[in-house]
Structure formats: C-alpha cells, structure tokens
Scaffold this motif. Structure first.
Motif, PDB file in Angstrom:
ATOM      1  N   TYR A  73     -14.706 -42.443  98.323  1.00 11.48           N
ATOM      2  CA  TYR A  73     -13.569 -42.112  98.141  1.00 11.48           C
ATOM      3  C   TYR A  73     -12.505 -42.609  98.492  1.00 11.48           C
ATOM      4  N   ILE A  74     -12.131 -42.972 100.336  1.00  9.00           N
ATOM      5  CA  ILE A  74     -11.316 -42.583 100.970  1.00  9.00           C
ATOM      6  C   ILE A  74     -10.783 -44.377 101.253  1.00  9.00           C
ATOM      7  N   LYS A  75     -11.766 -45.566 100.760  1.00 11.15           N
ATOM      8  CA  LYS A  75     -11.692 -46.766  99.854  1.00 11.15           C
ATOM      9  C   LYS A  75     -10.998 -47.284  99.399  1.00 11.15           C
ATOM     10  N   ILE A 111      -6.817 -37.199 106.953  1.00  8.99           N
ATOM     11  CA  ILE A 111      -8.612 -36.779 105.933  1.00  8.99           C
ATOM     12  C   ILE A 111      -9.820 -36.833 107.013  1.00  8.99           C
ATOM     13  N   ILE A 112     -10.727 -36.557 106.276  1.00  9.75           N
ATOM     14  CA  ILE A 112     -11.589 -36.243 107.177  1.00  9.75           C
ATOM     15  C   ILE A 112     -12.667 -36.197 106.191  1.00  9.75           C
ATOM     16  N   GLY A 113     -14.011 -36.065 106.436  1.00 15.07           N
ATOM     17  CA  GLY A 113     -14.661 -35.894 105.693  1.00 15.07           C
ATOM     18  C   GLY A 113     -16.442 -36.605 106.036  1.00 15.07           C
ATOM     19  N   GLN A 114     -17.937 -35.621 105.436  1.00 12.17           N
ATOM     20  CA  GLN A 114     -18.898 -36.026 106.605  1.00 12.17           C
ATOM     21  C   GLN A 114     -19.383 -37.000 105.715  1.00 12.17           C
ATOM     22  N   GLN A 115     -20.114 -38.379 106.667  1.00 11.18           N
ATOM     23  CA  GLN A 115     -20.264 -39.029 105.891  1.00 11.18           C
ATOM     24  C   GLN A 115     -21.805 -39.112 105.812  1.00 11.18           C
TER      25      GLN A 115
END
Length: 317
Positions: A73-75, A111-115
């Motif tokens: 999503y970030i990319k 932006i933060i998140g689990q990967q």
C-alpha cells in the motif's frame, strides 16, 4: 493465483476457460461462444460466492497469501516519496513494524503499519507481522515526531497479534501497547487508521486508535482470533467457524456496532484480485478523512477523539 477451499468452483471454471482459449489459439475451431458462456458462468459464480461469505471465509480472505500488505500500500500510494525510518532509540529496530514519511495525494503523512512477508524467508524476517515492544515504541516515536511537526498519521493494521514470546514480555509488551493507546488518544495531530488484513487483539490496538478508523471489506477486527477462541472455549480448533460468527468480527459487524467509522469496499474476490482498484479506493478514503479533519483545532480534534472512544460500548448503571 492460490485458491481457498470455498473458491474451488471458481478455479475449475477458470481452468476450463484457459483450456478453451488454448484450443482456440492452437486450432481452427471457433470457440468464441463457448468461452463467452464460461466467462458468464464464471462471473455469476464469483458474485454468488463473494456476496454470501461467512465470517470465517472473510477471515480466510484477510489471510490470503496474495493479499497486499502494508508496504505494498505504501509503495502504491506514496511511490518514491516514502522515506522509511528505523529504530525505537531504546533497544533495536523491529522489522514487523514499518514506518516513515510519505506523500499521499500531495499531502505529507507519517505512515506506520505491521508488515508480513510474502515467502518463508521474509515471513521469518518480518516475524509474521507480530511486533515486539520495540516495534510499538518505534511507532510511538514516529507519531510523536509527526505531532511535533504537525504531520497527520496514517496507520495500516495487519497483524495476527503482538509477538507473545517470553523475551517480548520481559521487555514490556503490555506496557508498550498500553502506552501507545494512551498517547494516541491525546496525540495532537489527526490519526487515520486502516485495517487492511487481520486486526487481532492488542497487537492491532497498539496502532489502532484514530480519529477515523476504516476496515477493508474482507478484514476482521477482534480481541481474539477464531482459532484461539475455539481452543479456549471448546478445547479444539474444530469450532473456529462457529467462533468467528459469535465474535462478530467482520467489517459489517464492526460498523454496525459503531467500532469503526466506515467499510472500504474491495474488488470482487478481494483486494488481491485487483490491487490497483484496492489501492485507489483506500487512497480516496484516507484523503476524504484528511479533508474532514485538517481544519479542526488541536483541542477540538483531541476532544472529539476522546469522546468517540468514551462512547463505545453499551452498559447499564
């Protein structure tokens, strides 16, 4: 493409369609009408299956190995503008939790998140998306940085839970998650949270407090996974489907209970069937939330967030 057990009728029709197209390419036989009939039946079968999913089937879709993860999503949303930041400045960098600065629709976000990982090697590297205390402390460090510079926060949630290992508990897993919840409640910058996969337990809550909380259509959000619930109540995983229904963990259930603000629709079959559409729809919801929050004063923003969470749940005195 990998198929789940309830998707096997779709696989059979897609295999038939492939064979039909190959026959048409390798011979002089006109298979146009046959292919059209199979395509029509395939579309009808997809609609029938995906419009009547059970809670457990949605849990399965949220875990689909082809489903896009946080960095995908970030990319897609940030392109080359994303600058990843590392470390909690206390112990080490947790690879299960990613974060950094990036632009979505021309607006800067933290932006933060689990990967999670896409194969065995990267799954181990990312610890299957299960963050340790240093992961939550890294997330908090980045959120406080965003607060300092007036940058809104976006969090992508996709975790089977916080890492339950002994070393994580020794380093204060519970305290780290509780600290994040406290600090996010009073963070003086907008927070937009999006559940893009699994939203399990405190592992999700540790970055899940927000002014706007969205769930993608085929995701789940619960205090416990269906398998764990089944093993506790029935001493077996055999009742996981029954547990999934009882937990009311789907996006539809969560919205009905007013625990999330809205449901982000997914392409037919799930986000992995049409990633570009899933990315575009998610971006629209993030920017819509930002436009609703950007003109609020800091005091009003924090007060509304506190009011939102204090009103959750039903009780009698």
């Amino acid at each position: 493409m990998e198929y789940l057990d309830f998707e096997l009728p779709i696989k059979e029709l897609e295999d038939q369609l492939d064979k039909c197209q190959i026959i048409g390419q390798e011979s002089d036989v006109d298979v146009t009408n046959t292919c059209k009939q199979i395509e029509k039946k395939l579309e009808e079968t997809k609609k029938k299956i995906y419009k009547n999913l059970t809670a457990w089937q949605r849990v399965q879709l949220s875990r689909h190995p082809n489903r896009p993860y946080t960095l995908d999503y970030i990319k897609a949303l940030c392109g080359d503008t994303f600058l990843e930041l590392f470390g909690d400045r206390n112990f080490k960098d947790d690879k299960a939790m990613v974060g950094g600065l990036g632009k979505i629709g021309g607006q800067s976000f933290m932006i933060i998140g689990q990967q999670k990982g896409h194969n065995t090697k990267t799954r181990q590297y990312r610890n299957f998306g299960m963050a340790s205390p240093e992961g939550y402390r890294k997330a908090l460090r980045l959120m406080k940085m965003a607060e300092k510079f007036g940058i809104p926060v976006v969090s992508f949630i996709d975790t089977p839970g916080a890492y339950p290992g002994m070393e994580a508990e020794e380093r204060g897993q519970g305290e780290a998650i509780a600290r994040n919840i406290l600090e996010m409640i009073r963070l003086k910058t907008p927070i937009i949270a999006v559940i893009v996969g699994e939203g399990a337990s405190g592992g999700a809550l540790g970055i899940g407090v927000g002014d706007r909380v969205y769930m993608l259509e085929n995701t789940w959000y619960s205090v416990i996974s269906p398998e764990s619930c089944s093993s506790i109540l029935w001493k077996s995983w055999d009742y996981k489907e029954q547990a999934a229904e009882a937990l009311k963990l789907t996006s539809e259930d969560m919205k009905k209970q007013k625990l999330v603000d809205d449901v982000v629709p997914e392409p037919l079959g799930g986000a992995h069937y049409d990633r570009e559409t899933a990315y575009k729809t998610t971006e629209q919801y993030i920017l819509k939330a930002w436009n609703e929050l950007k003109d609020l004063s800091t005091d009003k923003l924090v007060m509304q967030r506190m009011d939102k969470y204090s009103k959750m749940g039903e009780f009698k005195e």
